[in-house]
Write a protein that holds these residues in place. Structure first.
Motif, short mmCIF file in Angstrom:
data_model
loop_
_atom_site.label_atom_id
_atom_site.label_comp_id
_atom_site.label_asym_id
_atom_site.label_seq_id
_atom_site.Cartn_x
_atom_site.Cartn_y
_atom_site.Cartn_z
N PRO A 87 0.80 -1.23 0.00
CA PRO A 87 0.00 0.00 0.00
C PRO A 87 0.83 1.28 0.00
O PRO A 87 0.36 2.31 -0.51
CB PRO A 87 -0.84 -0.13 1.28
N MET A 88 2.04 1.26 0.54
CA MET A 88 2.84 2.48 0.53
C MET A 88 3.21 2.90 -0.89
O MET A 88 3.49 4.08 -1.15
CB MET A 88 4.10 2.32 1.38
N PHE A 89 3.18 1.94 -1.83
CA PHE A 89 3.51 2.25 -3.22
C PHE A 89 2.28 2.45 -4.10
O PHE A 89 2.39 2.99 -5.19
CB PHE A 89 4.39 1.16 -3.82
N GLY A 90 1.12 1.97 -3.66
CA GLY A 90 -0.08 2.13 -4.46
C GLY A 90 -0.86 0.84 -4.59
O GLY A 90 -0.91 0.02 -3.65
N THR A 91 -1.45 0.65 -5.75
CA THR A 91 -2.34 -0.49 -5.99
C THR A 91 -1.99 -1.16 -7.32
O THR A 91 -1.22 -0.63 -8.13
CB THR A 91 -3.80 -0.01 -6.06
N LEU A 92 -2.60 -2.32 -7.53
CA LEU A 92 -2.43 -2.98 -8.83
C LEU A 92 -2.97 -2.11 -9.96
O LEU A 92 -2.41 -2.12 -11.07
CB LEU A 92 -3.13 -4.34 -8.82
N ALA A 93 -4.03 -1.34 -9.69
CA ALA A 93 -4.54 -0.43 -10.72
C ALA A 93 -3.49 0.63 -11.06
O ALA A 93 -3.32 0.98 -12.24
CB ALA A 93 -5.83 0.23 -10.23
N ASP A 94 -2.78 1.14 -10.05
CA ASP A 94 -1.70 2.09 -10.33
C ASP A 94 -0.61 1.44 -11.17
O ASP A 94 -0.04 2.06 -12.07
CB ASP A 94 -1.08 2.59 -9.01
#
Length: 554
Positions: A87-94
């Motif tokens: 989560p600190m880097f984002g999501t699979l969508a990102d």
């Protein structure tokens, strides 16, 4: 009757399966590239916003260090879920947006494949340590204690101390070549291999173009668990581990670089070959047999496409003699193999400090060694910030995050000094990396080298990288050609690169004093566009300090 022929409008061109050969790969350390949400840690959306910088630089691909779910004991190299984003880097969508934007800009995307070990919080390890007879009991490397309770053998961890950790649940030791929180997977178990190949397919299906394989020669250990022999003091070097680490006291013949790895790499390559143009580059950490391992892993066309060893990542300063020795040794070991060369990455002191600190004109020196790197036979890795000339950050102990540095401080300060944030804007808070306090401090001396201070300045290192990468792209021999060295003296190195009908002669002066290189009185035709200062005179090349010349035999 004549059969009808259907005309295909604008057919999709076939994928270039050979794109990796001679590619320039830009390494992104995501924690330190660009923060988009103000938490002081870089992320995927931040990467998306800065991909144009890499495309404008002229790179062919990006390699992104780990962004998977992790407790971050080793900052992402301890993975607790191979199939999701932390989560600190984002999501699979990102991640999907990032892939799409990179491809729109013409960039391939390679991600870190950290498959030699997991986090101790990975569900596989949680199950494995629960008992000696569960379904994953043999997925990690477990061994009984010796009768006196000591570890099974003398193997050492790169991060210091024994490579064995006692587990009270199983009343056994487990192997960890790195932190104790990074247990090693048991590649002798075929089910482990199958699970990791499924992980590989997951990311290839998601659109990645390839992998950088972390610690590729650590996958297998000797099933006999024999003690490693001692390494004579005169043969110890600090390519793989710092000199203060007793890891260097052993000849690591039983705990890594095992012959069994070749069969697994062939299985891995078969998965890559299921996709139009997937490729991999492996990291080989072996101070005694690095080039030999790189050769065996890349030869034959049925294992990984390329590897790199630590020959040019070691503390020893690059020299004309070393360049020739390393390249010719590799050519003899693997005439059909392929290497990937780098001078800096996230694990070593930046070469601007490691080699350039004492040079009379450090910027000129960094220009000529970068031109040399990008002219060698092989692919190239550029580490974020080296195009700006960023130096190693000198951090206080209280600022350290790296467990490696904390363990061996102060004789070895760890890897945080090369991992500080990118600097984008000189006058912005934290160099434009983040509006919040960054996870590592931004050195004040880096601000003067920010991207916005170098763009448009023809004399800057950044514009040199852009100019030289464009020059390289216009001459395929520099990317894919064979290499033949020419005899030189002192700080000069010269070679020719040949691809098809094109031959380019490359001459470099790594020293600060002017030099002349005699090319046998042959007529010489210079090439323009690289921005370096060599001149010709009656079959010789005259170079200023830190100069270079590129041309042809007329």
């Amino acid at each position: 009757m004549q059969s009808a022929v259907r005309k295909i409008e604008n057919p999709v061109p076939a994928a270039d399966r050979d794109w990796w050969r001679g590619a320039v790969i830009y390494q992104i350390y995501p924690r330190s590239f660009q923060d988009s949400n103000g938490d002081g840690i870089g992320d995927l959306k931040g990467i998306i916003s800065r991909l144009a910088h890499i495309a404008d630089l002229g790179a062919d691909a990006v390699w992104i260090s780990p962004f998977f779910k992790s407790p971050m004991k080793d900052f992402g190299y301890d993975i607790s879920d191979y199939l999701d984003i932390d989560p600190m880097f984002g999501t699979l969508a990102d991640f999907d947006v990032m892939i799409s934007e990179a491809h729109r800009l013409g960039l391939k995307v390679m991600i870190d494949g950290v498959i030699s070990h997991t986090s101790d919080l990975h569900p596989w390890f949680r199950e494995s340590r629960a008992s000696r007879d569960n379904a994953k009991a043999d997925w990690y490397v477990w061994a009984d204690a010796k009768p006196d309770g000591s570890p099974p053998n003398n193997w050492l961890s790169i991060f210091g101390g024994s490579a064995w950790q006692w587990d009270t649940r199983r009343m056994q030791y487990y192997l960890h070549n790195f932190l104790s929180e990074q247990p090693d997977l048991n590649f002798h178990n075929r089910d482990v291999q199958d699970a990791l190949l499924d992980v590989t397919r997951f990311w290839l299906d998601r659109g990645v173009d390839g992998f950088r394989l972390d610690t590729i020669n650590f996958y297998f250990h000797s099933a006999g668990l024999e003690d490693n022999p001692a390494l004579p003091p005169e043969e110890r070097n600090d390519q793989t581990a710092p000199a203060v680490n007793p890891y260097n006291f052993q000849d690591h013949i039983y705990d890594k670089s095992r012959p069994e790895n070749l069969e697994f790499l062939a299985r891995f390559r078969a998965v890559l070959d299921e996709y139009p143009a997937a490729a991999a580059v492996g990291e080989v950490g072996d101070s005694q047999r690095g080039l030999e391992v790189v050769a065996s892993y890349t030869a034959g066309g049925d294992k990984v496409q390329m590897c790199y060893a630590f020959d040019f990542l070691a503390p020893e300063k690059i020299s004309a003699a070393k360049v020739r020795t390393v390249l010719e040794d590799f050519g003899r070991a693997a005439s059909d193999g392929w290497s990937c060369w780098a001078f800096s990455n996230h694990d070593v002191v930046r070469h601007a400090s490691r080699w350039g600190m004492g040079e009379a004109d450090r910027t000129a020196y960094l220009k000529v060694v970068s031109a040399l790197l990008m002219s060698l036979r092989g692919s190239v890795c550029i580490y974020q910030g080296e195009e700006l000339g960023l130096t190693e950050a000198n951090l206080a102990f209280e600022d350290l995050q790296d467990p490696y540095g904390i363990r061996f401080w102060p004789e070895f300060k760890g890897r945080d000094g090369c991992r500080t944030p990118m600097v984008w804007n000189k006058d912005a808070a934290n160099g434009g990396f983040s509006k919040a306090k960054p996870w590592l401090p931004v050195p004040a001396e880096h601000l003067a080298k920010a991207v916005d201070t170098q763009i448009g300045d023809a004399a800057s290192l950044l514009e040199h990288y852009r100019r030289f990468l464009a020059f390289r792209r216009s001459h395929p021999a520099l990317a894919k050609g064979d290499i033949s060295f020419l005899d030189t003296q002192g700080d000069t190195v010269a070679f020719s690169r040949r691809e098809g009908n094109e031959e380019i002669v490359c001459v470099f002066n790594l020293g600060s004093a002017p030099a002349t290189v005699d090319l046998g009185g042959k007529s010489l035709q210079p090439l323009a566009g690289h921005g370096l200062d060599g001149k010709t005179d009656a079959g010789a090349v005259r170079l200023g300090g830190y100069g270079a010349w590129f041309g042809r035999f007329a």
